[in-house]
Design an enzyme around this catalytic site. Structure first.
Site, PDB file in Angstrom:
ATOM      1  N   LEU A  78      -2.797   1.665  -4.550  1.00  0.00           N
ATOM      2  CA  LEU A  78      -2.397   3.062  -4.722  1.00  0.00           C
ATOM      3  C   LEU A  78      -3.539   3.921  -4.202  1.00  0.00           C
ATOM      4  O   LEU A  78      -4.640   3.898  -4.761  1.00  0.00           O
ATOM      5  CB  LEU A  78      -2.152   3.388  -6.192  1.00  0.00           C
ATOM      6  N   GLU A  79      -3.300   4.683  -3.146  1.00  0.00           N
ATOM      7  CA  GLU A  79      -4.380   5.465  -2.554  1.00  0.00           C
ATOM      8  C   GLU A  79      -4.083   6.953  -2.598  1.00  0.00           C
ATOM      9  O   GLU A  79      -3.034   7.403  -2.131  1.00  0.00           O
ATOM     10  CB  GLU A  79      -4.629   5.032  -1.108  1.00  0.00           C
ATOM     11  N   ALA A  80      -5.022   7.711  -3.164  1.00  0.00           N
ATOM     12  CA  ALA A  80      -4.975   9.177  -3.207  1.00  0.00           C
ATOM     13  C   ALA A  80      -3.624   9.677  -3.717  1.00  0.00           C
ATOM     14  O   ALA A  80      -2.921  10.422  -3.056  1.00  0.00           O
ATOM     15  CB  ALA A  80      -5.298   9.767  -1.839  1.00  0.00           C
ATOM     16  N   LEU A  94      -1.560   7.608   0.190  1.00  0.00           N
ATOM     17  CA  LEU A  94      -2.191   7.928   1.460  1.00  0.00           C
ATOM     18  C   LEU A  94      -2.408   6.640   2.235  1.00  0.00           C
ATOM     19  O   LEU A  94      -3.068   5.715   1.749  1.00  0.00           O
ATOM     20  CB  LEU A  94      -3.538   8.617   1.225  1.00  0.00           C
ATOM     21  N   HIS A 144       0.859  -1.184   0.000  1.00  0.00           N
ATOM     22  CA  HIS A 144       0.000   0.000   0.000  1.00  0.00           C
ATOM     23  C   HIS A 144       0.895   1.234   0.000  1.00  0.00           C
ATOM     24  O   HIS A 144       1.705   1.406   0.899  1.00  0.00           O
ATOM     25  CB  HIS A 144      -0.851  -0.051   1.274  1.00  0.00           C
TER      26      HIS A 144
END
Length: 119
Positions: free
Chosen positions: A55-57, A14, A11
């Site tokens: 992939l976050e933000a 964000l 991860h």
């Protein structure tokens, strides 16, 4: 963990558990330097044996580059349309769980109007 045959989905971007260190719920990779660091982190995760990468933000133009460079699938949360898959977190979809909702969220219902009754 991967050496012990434990599947790992890495991860980057964000990470909500680190929001206080990151200055809140903010898009990551806004500067060229921080975006390049995300790309490095993506390669490190893949090289370490991750089976997939969340992939976050992340700034809109970098998920495509990351996805194209990796051989493992990428899954996006608010990371634009260029990931291999997408996730919407239930709390983000349902409504006002946080004071400031994610920019990518489309509220599908208003939980404060839902009444759970047992008749």
């Amino acid at each position: 963990m991967t050496r012990s045959d434990i599947p790992v989905m890495a991860h980057i971007g964000l990470t909500p558990q680190s929001i206080h260190r990151m200055g809140g719920y903010k898009v990551q990779g806004k500067t060229e330097e921080s975006a390049k660091r995300l790309l490095e982190d993506a390669h490190i995760a893949e090289d370490a044996g991750a089976f997939s990468l969340l992939l976050e933000a992340i700034r809109w133009d970098w998920p495509k580059k990351i996805t194209m460079e990796l051989s493992i699938p990428t899954i996006g949360i608010g990371a634009g349309p260029h990931c291999d898959g997408q996730v919407l977190v239930l709390h983000d979809v349902l409504g006002p769980v946080r004071e400031i909702p994610p920019k990518f969220r489309q509220t599908l219902c208003k939980p404060e109007r839902i009444s759970l009754r047992s008749d």
